[in-house]
Motif scaffolding. Structure first.
Motif, short mmCIF file in Angstrom:
data_model
loop_
_atom_site.label_atom_id
_atom_site.label_comp_id
_atom_site.label_asym_id
_atom_site.label_seq_id
_atom_site.Cartn_x
_atom_site.Cartn_y
_atom_site.Cartn_z
N GLU A 298 2.89 19.21 -12.27
CA GLU A 298 4.00 19.99 -12.81
C GLU A 298 3.85 20.21 -14.31
O GLU A 298 4.10 21.30 -14.83
CB GLU A 298 5.33 19.30 -12.51
N GLN A 299 3.42 19.19 -15.03
CA GLN A 299 3.22 19.30 -16.48
C GLN A 299 2.09 20.27 -16.80
O GLN A 299 2.11 20.93 -17.83
CB GLN A 299 2.92 17.93 -17.09
N ARG A 300 1.12 20.33 -15.93
CA ARG A 300 -0.03 21.21 -16.13
C ARG A 300 0.43 22.66 -16.20
O ARG A 300 -0.06 23.45 -16.98
CB ARG A 300 -1.04 21.04 -15.01
N GLY A 301 1.41 22.99 -15.38
CA GLY A 301 1.95 24.35 -15.36
C GLY A 301 0.88 25.38 -15.06
O GLY A 301 -0.02 25.15 -14.26
N GLU A 302 0.99 26.49 -15.71
CA GLU A 302 0.06 27.60 -15.48
C GLU A 302 -1.14 27.56 -16.40
O GLU A 302 -2.01 28.42 -16.33
CB GLU A 302 0.80 28.94 -15.66
N ASP B 9 0.83 -1.21 0.00
CA ASP B 9 0.00 0.00 0.00
C ASP B 9 0.86 1.26 0.00
O ASP B 9 0.55 2.24 -0.68
CB ASP B 9 -0.94 0.02 1.21
N VAL B 10 1.94 1.24 0.77
CA VAL B 10 2.85 2.39 0.80
C VAL B 10 3.47 2.61 -0.57
O VAL B 10 3.53 3.75 -1.06
CB VAL B 10 3.94 2.20 1.88
N ALA B 11 3.90 1.54 -1.22
CA ALA B 11 4.49 1.65 -2.56
C ALA B 11 3.47 2.18 -3.57
O ALA B 11 3.80 3.03 -4.39
CB ALA B 11 5.04 0.29 -3.02
N THR B 12 2.24 1.70 -3.48
CA THR B 12 1.19 2.17 -4.39
C THR B 12 0.92 3.66 -4.16
O THR B 12 0.82 4.43 -5.12
CB THR B 12 -0.11 1.36 -4.18
N ALA B 13 0.82 4.06 -2.90
CA ALA B 13 0.58 5.48 -2.58
C ALA B 13 1.73 6.33 -3.10
O ALA B 13 1.51 7.39 -3.70
CB ALA B 13 0.40 5.67 -1.08
N ARG B 14 2.96 5.88 -2.88
CA ARG B 14 4.14 6.63 -3.36
C ARG B 14 4.09 6.80 -4.87
O ARG B 14 4.31 7.89 -5.40
CB ARG B 14 5.42 5.92 -2.94
N ASP B 15 3.77 5.71 -5.58
CA ASP B 15 3.70 5.77 -7.04
C ASP B 15 2.61 6.74 -7.51
O ASP B 15 2.81 7.52 -8.44
CB ASP B 15 3.45 4.38 -7.62
N LEU B 16 1.46 6.68 -6.87
CA LEU B 16 0.35 7.56 -7.27
C LEU B 16 0.62 9.02 -6.93
O LEU B 16 0.29 9.91 -7.71
CB LEU B 16 -0.96 7.09 -6.63
N ILE B 17 1.25 9.26 -5.78
CA ILE B 17 1.59 10.65 -5.42
C ILE B 17 2.64 11.19 -6.37
O ILE B 17 2.56 12.35 -6.81
CB ILE B 17 2.04 10.73 -3.94
N ARG C 31 3.06 10.27 -9.46
CA ARG C 31 2.33 10.50 -10.72
C ARG C 31 1.51 11.78 -10.65
O ARG C 31 1.48 12.57 -11.60
CB ARG C 31 1.44 9.30 -11.00
N LEU C 32 0.85 12.01 -9.52
CA LEU C 32 0.07 13.23 -9.33
C LEU C 32 0.96 14.46 -9.40
O LEU C 32 0.64 15.44 -10.08
CB LEU C 32 -0.67 13.17 -8.00
N ASN C 33 2.10 14.42 -8.71
CA ASN C 33 3.02 15.56 -8.73
C ASN C 33 3.55 15.84 -10.13
O ASN C 33 3.66 17.00 -10.54
CB ASN C 33 4.19 15.33 -7.76
N GLU C 34 3.87 14.78 -10.87
CA GLU C 34 4.36 14.96 -12.24
C GLU C 34 3.28 15.56 -13.13
O GLU C 34 3.56 16.45 -13.94
CB GLU C 34 4.85 13.62 -12.79
#
Length: 155
Positions: free
Chosen positions: A123-127, A107-115, A117-120
């Motif tokens: 960041e790509q979304r930008g302004e 579960d920790v690994a899955t959460a880390r991967d999803l977080i 992915r969310l951060n990336e």
């Protein structure tokens, strides 16, 4: 969203979150010009100046002349600033470790991967603005949350 809201409420009673972000930027990129801090964090020059003044008074940053541009200066983190960043990270890590203490390694690994992915994605979304949703559709995260609630509490 509730996790972010609760975390912000608890932390903001003790810390100025924007000031922590400014200090973190100086730690990661310093020595750095105030204009680069402002641009990186989406702050105004005035807000950046206020935060830098407070951080300098607290002994967490120092300023020095910019040898390439005499109209500005460079900001550098001090040992006290480094200690503040370290303390903030350790406090956040300790609370997070408590929250997930009963999670499996998977579960920790899955959460880390999803977080990650969310951060990336963020960041790509930008302004750029997100495309408008169909009337009444609302954001996908809210629709998903409402859908789960409907399944848990059918009428």
């Amino acid at each position: 969203m509730a996790l972010i809201d609760q975390g912000h409420r608890r932390i903001s009673r003790h810390l100025d979150l924007t000031r922590v972000r400014v200090l973190g930027t100086v730690a990661a990129q310093g020595p750095i010009r105030p204009s680069a801090i402002a641009a990186g964090l989406g702050l105004t020059a005035s807000a950046t100046s206020r935060h830098l003044t407070a951080l300098e008074r607290a002994g967490q940053v120092t300023v020095e002349p910019d040898s390439h541009d005499s109209r500005t200066f460079l900001v550098r983190q001090t040992e006290r600033g480094t200690a503040e960043v370290d303390t903030t990270i350790q406090a956040g890590s300790a609370v997070f470790a408590e929250v997930i203490a009963d999670w499996s390694d998977e579960d920790v690994a899955t959460a880390r991967d999803l977080i990650t992915r969310l951060n990336e994605a963020w960041e790509q979304r930008g302004e750029s603005a997100a495309p408008a949703a169909a009337p009444g559709a609302g954001p996908r995260w809210r629709r998903t949350r409402l859908s789960i609630a409907d399944k848990e509490n059918p009428t």
